[in-house]
Scaffold this active site. Structure first.
Site, PDB file in Angstrom:
ATOM      1  N   HIS A  40       3.302  -8.616  -5.300  1.00  0.00           N
ATOM      2  CA  HIS A  40       3.754  -7.731  -4.231  1.00  0.00           C
ATOM      3  C   HIS A  40       3.519  -6.266  -4.569  1.00  0.00           C
ATOM      4  O   HIS A  40       3.255  -5.441  -3.696  1.00  0.00           O
ATOM      5  CB  HIS A  40       5.237  -7.945  -3.946  1.00  0.00           C
ATOM      6  N   CYS A  41       3.581  -5.918  -5.845  1.00  0.00           N
ATOM      7  CA  CYS A  41       3.619  -4.490  -6.206  1.00  0.00           C
ATOM      8  C   CYS A  41       2.267  -3.797  -6.176  1.00  0.00           C
ATOM      9  O   CYS A  41       2.043  -2.870  -5.400  1.00  0.00           O
ATOM     10  CB  CYS A  41       4.255  -4.335  -7.588  1.00  0.00           C
ATOM     11  N   ILE A  42       1.342  -4.206  -7.038  1.00  0.00           N
ATOM     12  CA  ILE A  42       0.121  -3.429  -7.221  1.00  0.00           C
ATOM     13  C   ILE A  42      -0.758  -3.388  -5.970  1.00  0.00           C
ATOM     14  O   ILE A  42      -1.279  -2.333  -5.618  1.00  0.00           O
ATOM     15  CB  ILE A  42      -0.666  -3.942  -8.444  1.00  0.00           C
TER      16      ILE A  42
ATOM     17  N   ASP B  42       2.280  -1.505  -3.060  1.00  0.00           N
ATOM     18  CA  ASP B  42       3.061  -0.280  -3.219  1.00  0.00           C
ATOM     19  C   ASP B  42       2.244   1.002  -3.102  1.00  0.00           C
ATOM     20  O   ASP B  42       2.664   1.949  -2.416  1.00  0.00           O
ATOM     21  CB  ASP B  42       3.811  -0.292  -4.561  1.00  0.00           C
TER      22      ASP B  42
END
Length: 440
Positions: A282-284, A287
């Site tokens: 989900h992050c890299i 975000d």
């Protein structure tokens, strides 16, 4: 992708009822969203002695928590069991007015065009607004672009008639959950906190100070929001650097893995990152797009993040081209070739397939006419653009039968001795010791 969970025991309903009834009627901490980020916070709060209740739209997540079975792999069964009597979950938000602290840990995705979708967070804020009472502290943990907490979230909450910073506290503290990390968990990962006012920040820091070893307080929520995106943009850019470097090394007949190992001997000025089939989770992949979006609105393009995103998104296509090249060189037509993907999660030894590079990689190979199957000890079912891939249950037989085995994620079960049985190996995670092929 769906992860199939085992059926609950026959006494699950009794266990859930006993767990819930053992709680005090007064809830000290409410966690809105009990998924990958929210459940670790809820467990940490309960472990610190707070009477905690999770709120979620998912009946499945709520039921699993209430029978003491973690529905996500960011919390262990032992950790959840240890919170019995202090933690439960519900789909009814009415209890929110009881809680002194309410933390929002809902997803903040992007749409198909890379535009931030704040609706889950805004919807959660509206739910909190309906039950907001004087004296509460509202903490946003969901990743978002700078200005969200002080802007749209504050506006929604103040529609209650209460004023942020005066009648209730408001702060931002980004989640820092790293699935599969056995070294750093909630208790020893520093927490960043930014309060709307100094008092809001102090109160939030005191709360997290009971949950983790170190708390860092920023000047405002904006800096805390920006810090989260900077952390993941740093990783995104450096992964893009090494991913593009791997492609250059391949063209120049340079061993990228040996090169990285050599560079990593420098004790200063270099942090090793390693190439792969792409960047997932989900992050890299998500975000940095929040700051790209906000920076573009402000007239300051975030070019480094935009280019890194393009490089990382291109890696599955490049790996697919390497697979086709390899098959062709060994006289195997790509159309009809049996290709086995090992590991379809976005990182090793976890069950999370969000934004996994295995999906676009499989799509490329299927588009070329290959017969693609997968094996993953953590995943029961995996679909590519809504088309289910056939799972391989017998790992050794599948490796022996495949024309090409592509290691997408190096789970612990994928050892060199197993890969030695393969006809051809393309290891995107490191140098395979069994075949001539490396992804460099």
């Amino acid at each position: 992708m769906d992860v199939i969970a085992a059926a609950p025991p026959e006494d699950a309903e009794t266990a859930a009822r006993d767990r819930t009834q053992s709680l005090s009627r007064t809830v000290e901490v409410a966690v809105v969203g009990i998924g990958y980020a929210g459940l670790p916070l809820a467990v940490a709060a309960a472990a610190a002695g707070y009477r905690t209740r999770g709120l979620d739209l998912s009946d499945f997540l709520v039921a699993q928590v209430n029978i003491g079975r973690p529905p996500v792999d960011t919390v262990t069964g032992a950790e959840l069991t240890a919170t019995a009597g202090l933690l439960d979950a519900t789909t009814d938000p009415a209890f929110l007015r009881e809680a002194g602290i309410v933390a929002l840990c809902v997803p903040t995705p992007v749409d198909a065009h890379g535009v931030p979708d704040l609706e889950p967070l805004l919807s959660a804020a509206r739910t909190v607004r309906h039950h907001l009472t004087p004296g509460q502290l509202i903490i946003i943990e969901s990743t978002t672009y700078p200005g969200t907490t002080e802007g749209v979230i504050r506006d929604i909450l103040e529609e209650s008639g209460l004023v942020a910073g005066r009648d209730f506290g408001l702060a931002f503290s980004p989640e820092r959950v790293d699935p599969g990390n056995t070294r750093f968990g909630f208790h020893n990962t520093p927490k960043v906190v930014g309060g709307l006012t100094a008092q809001c920040g102090t109160r939030a820091a005191e709360f997290y100070g009971r949950l983790t070893e170190r708390v860092h307080v920023t000047r405002s929520p904006r800096e805390a929001e920006a810090a989260k995106i900077l952390e993941n943009t740093y990783r995104q850019v450096n992964l893009a650097l090494v991913n593009e470097f791997a492609q250059i090394c391949h063209r120049l007949d340079v061993d990228v893995w040996d090169t990285i190992e050599a560079a990593a001997t420098k004790p200063f000025g270099f942090t090793p990152f390693r190439p792969g089939a792409g960047v997932g989770g989900h992050c890299i992949p998500v975000d940095p797009l929040y700051l790209v979006h906000r920076a573009t609105q402000a007239g300051v393009p975030f070019r480094m993040a935009e280019q890194a995103q393009r490089v990382n998104d291109s890696m599955p296509v490049w790996v697919a081209s390497r697979a086709r090249e390899l098959l062709t060189r060994h006289g195997v037509p790509v159309r009809g070739a049996r290709i086995l993907l090992l590991g379809v999660t976005y990182k090793p030894n976890i069950a999370d397939t969000r934004h996994s590079p295995a999906e676009p990689l499989a799509a490329e190979l299927l588009g070329a006419g290959a017969d693609v199957t997968f094996h993953d000890p953590y995943v029961e079912a995996f679909a590519v653009r809504r088309r289910p891939l056939a799972p391989s249950r017998d790992l050794r037989a599948a490796v022996a039968a495949a024309d090409l085995t592509v290691v997408v994620q190096r789970h612990e079960v994928y050892r060199d001795e197993l890969l030695a049985q393969a006809r051809l190996v393309l290891d995107t995670c490191g140098p395979a010791t069994t075949a001539e092929v490396r992804p460099s």
